[in-house]
Design an enzyme around this catalytic site. Structure first.
Site, PDB file in Angstrom:
ATOM      1  N   SER A  62       0.838  -1.196   0.000  1.00  0.00           N
ATOM      2  CA  SER A  62       0.000   0.000   0.000  1.00  0.00           C
ATOM      3  C   SER A  62       0.869   1.240   0.000  1.00  0.00           C
ATOM      4  O   SER A  62       1.998   1.217   0.514  1.00  0.00           O
ATOM      5  CB  SER A  62      -0.901   0.017   1.237  1.00  0.00           C
ATOM      6  OG  SER A  62      -1.606   1.235   1.345  1.00  0.00           O
TER       7      SER A  62
ATOM      8  N   TYR B  29      -2.460  -0.588  10.074  1.00  0.00           N
ATOM      9  CA  TYR B  29      -2.540  -1.001   8.672  1.00  0.00           C
ATOM     10  C   TYR B  29      -1.247  -0.669   7.938  1.00  0.00           C
ATOM     11  O   TYR B  29      -0.678  -1.524   7.236  1.00  0.00           O
ATOM     12  CB  TYR B  29      -3.727  -0.301   8.009  1.00  0.00           C
ATOM     13  CG  TYR B  29      -3.842  -0.549   6.522  1.00  0.00           C
ATOM     14  CD1 TYR B  29      -4.339  -1.750   6.034  1.00  0.00           C
ATOM     15  CD2 TYR B  29      -3.465   0.434   5.608  1.00  0.00           C
ATOM     16  CE1 TYR B  29      -4.457  -1.981   4.675  1.00  0.00           C
ATOM     17  CE2 TYR B  29      -3.576   0.213   4.241  1.00  0.00           C
ATOM     18  CZ  TYR B  29      -4.071  -0.992   3.779  1.00  0.00           C
ATOM     19  OH  TYR B  29      -4.175  -1.207   2.426  1.00  0.00           O
TER      20      TYR B  29
END
Length: 247
Positions: free
Chosen positions: A140, A154
């Site tokens: 990501s 995350y």
């Protein structure tokens, strides 16, 4: 076709990026096993679309934090198609935005398990059947920049996926290549759920390419990394964010 005779597993393949990746790989000749956790209708629809186009696919439900489910997914894939050449570790998520001060240990552990441990478990299980081929991980942009508010867990888990990608490339080469993508703002349910609309409009106004990414944009890059067009690329974490972050 670029992947004729190859077999791929795409985790989280029932919707969004995973679905687009499964369809793209199948269009280039790969047999595809589509893992899903809750998106059964989506996974079945992807299988139907692939078969309607003349391809071969199966859908396999499984919790990738459960060893028995991981083993069943890999076993059913090998039984159905006779081997395994490509793994796309796409399953994962944010779960919820929580700042460290407000975060329970259980949330931290759940995010790590969902994004990192599942990638480890799938990779280990697949390597037992892969003599050559490619692994493509979904990291990501958050792994590059720390993510937005409440995304520390995350971002950390995805940063670990990036590091795992580099280390694994050294460990399993030259027969198997390992790379990762670092998507930015891609138009998916992830951002429908976790990103305010104003933030998405602001991205579109600021990004050099003046739009959000599409799942097809990501699928095209996964295909490139999965096939021989990228034969001299391994250990790379490739940005796909419309120019919002230069790494």
């Amino acid at each position: 076709m670029k992947l004729a005779g190859k077999t791929a597993i795409v985790t989280g393949g029932g919707r969004d990026i995973g679905a687009a990746v499964a369809i793209k790989l199948a269009a280039e000749g790969a047999n595809v096993a589509i893992n899903y956790f809750a998106s059964s209708k989506g996974a079945d629809a992807v299988v139907a679309k692939i078969e309607a186009a003349g391809g071969k696919a199966i859908a396999v439900q499984g919790d990738l934090n459960n060893q028995a489910d991981v083993d069943a997914l890999v076993g059913k894939t090998v039984d159905a198609f006779g081997g395994l050449d490509i793994l796309v570790n796409n399953a994962g998520g944010l779960i919820a935005r929580k700042k460290i001060a407000d975060m329970e240990l259980s949330h931290w552990e759940a995010v790590m398990s969902l994004n990192l441990t599942s990638t480890f478990m799938m990779t280990k299980a697949c390597l037992a059947h892969m003599k050559s081929g490619a692994i493509v991980n979904l990291a990501s942009q958050a792994a590059r920049d720390g993510g937005g508010g409440g995304a520390v867990a995350y971002a950390t888990s995805k940063g670990a996926v990036m590091t795992m990608t580099r280390g694994l490339a050294k460990e399993v080469g030259p027969e198997i290549r390992v790379n990762a993508l670092c998507p930015g703002m891609i138009d998916t349910d992830f951002h429908n759920i976790h990103t305010p609309d104003a933030g998405r409009r602001g991205f579109e106004a600021t990004a050099p390419l003046k739009r959000q990414g599409t799942v097809e944009d990501v699928a095209d890059l996964v295909l490139f990394l999965a096939c021989d067009d990228s034969a001299f690329i391994t250990g790379a974490n490739i940005d796909i964010n419309g120019g919002m972050l230069f790494s």
